[in-house]
Write an enzyme that holds these catalytic residues in place. Structure first.
Site, short mmCIF file in Angstrom:
data_model
loop_
_atom_site.label_atom_id
_atom_site.label_comp_id
_atom_site.label_asym_id
_atom_site.label_seq_id
_atom_site.Cartn_x
_atom_site.Cartn_y
_atom_site.Cartn_z
N HIS A 43 -29.36 3.20 -3.25
CA HIS A 43 -29.59 4.10 -4.39
C HIS A 43 -30.35 5.37 -4.02
CE1 HIS A 43 -31.77 5.67 -7.89
NE2 HIS A 43 -30.64 5.41 -8.51
N HIS A 76 -24.88 -3.22 -12.71
CA HIS A 76 -25.55 -2.02 -12.19
C HIS A 76 -26.23 -2.31 -10.85
CE1 HIS A 76 -29.11 0.87 -12.40
NE2 HIS A 76 -28.07 1.65 -12.36
N ASP A 133 -24.10 2.84 -5.51
CA ASP A 133 -24.50 4.20 -5.17
C ASP A 133 -24.23 4.46 -3.70
OD1 ASP A 133 -26.05 4.65 -7.76
OD2 ASP A 133 -27.02 2.85 -6.96
#
Ligand code: G3P
Ligand code: MG
Length: 257
Positions: free
Chosen positions: A56, A14, A43
């Protein structure tokens, strides 16, 4: 090269191995590769000059020493900044990477890439086209999975690249989400780990045959039961821990035979 995608529950890092290196940086992605993650999640936002960059938040406030929106900075301006240097002294000079830089950097490793389109607050003009073009330019179409909290963005990707692998990302509970995904021809669902624990959603999800990838799974107990349940992937800040848990389980299963 071994096709890691054919194995049981995958481990996706992640924002890279973000427990150990500044999130969404080349360093965090390189670490995920070396920790033997099967995939990375990242992201994407757009700069003022329309370049997809990997960060992000919509602003640079949390991860750099400056403030303001990504959309108000050019790539050249963003490149002058350092990411999270104080929180990760071992990485004093990480930069905000472009999507193209990340894809180029991880391509040779064989790792999968989950591109999360950050179109939940700003719907950046043409972001879907720009991202799809970069994926094609980097020759990564067959190792990319698109996800977004903005499900219109996912449908846009499908219009641009009909064969793209896609997933709906969500954090609230959606009624009949498996039928919804199937009826709109999306390949997977990415639920939040905290909502999966509220009720017996997981059984329904797994039975659907859709790809079920759960985020953000940082707790070892959660890793264990989700791997045991056979989810498609766990998305975690600690890929090394999840890989180890999966390995231990495989060893136990072999010993039990
Ligand atoms: O893609 C899974 C997860 O990254 C979604 O939440 O806020 O960490 O991007 P967030
Ligand atoms: Mg994300």
């Amino acid at each position: 090269m071994e096709d890691r995608y054919e194995m049981k529950t995958k481990v996706w890092a992640h924002r890279g191995a973000s427990a150990y290196a500044p999130e969404n940086t080349l360093e965090a992605f390189a670490l995920a590769v070396s920790q033997k993650a099967d995939g990375i999640e990242l992201d994407v936002q757009l700069t003022r000059d329309g370049v997809p960059v990997v960060i992000h938040d919509e602003t640079i406030d949390r991860v750099t020493s400056k403030t303001g929106y990504v959309k108000d900075y050019t790539l050249k301006e963003l490149k002058k900044l350092t990411v999270m240097e104080k929180r990760f002294p071992a990485y004093p000079s990480s930069k905000i990477p472009t999507l193209e830089e990340v894809l180029d950097a991880v391509k040779a490793s064989g790792i999968w890439v989950n591109i999360e389109l950050k179109t939940g607050i700003y719907w950046y003009p043409e972001i879907e086209q720009k991202v799809a073009q970069i994926v094609q330019k980097c020759d990564m179409e067959h190792r990319v999975i698109y996800s977004s909290f903005n499900h219109y963005s996912i449908q846009k990707i499908k219009q641009i690249v009909p064969e793209a692998e896609t997933a709906y990302l969500y954090s609230d509970v959606i009624w009949n989400v498996t039928d919804y995904a199937k009826n709109t021809k999306v390949d997977g669902i990415h639920p939040a780990v905290y909502h999966i624990k509220m009720a017996d959603f997981l059984n329904e999800y797994i039975k659907s045959g859709l790809n079920v990838r759960v985020w953000t799974v940082n707790d070892t107990t959660d890793m264990k039961w989700l791997i045991e349940a056979g989810v498609t992937a766990v998305i975690t800040n600690y890929p090394d821990v999840a890989v180890k848990i999966r390995e231990q389980r495989e060893n136990q299963n072999h010993a039990g035979k």
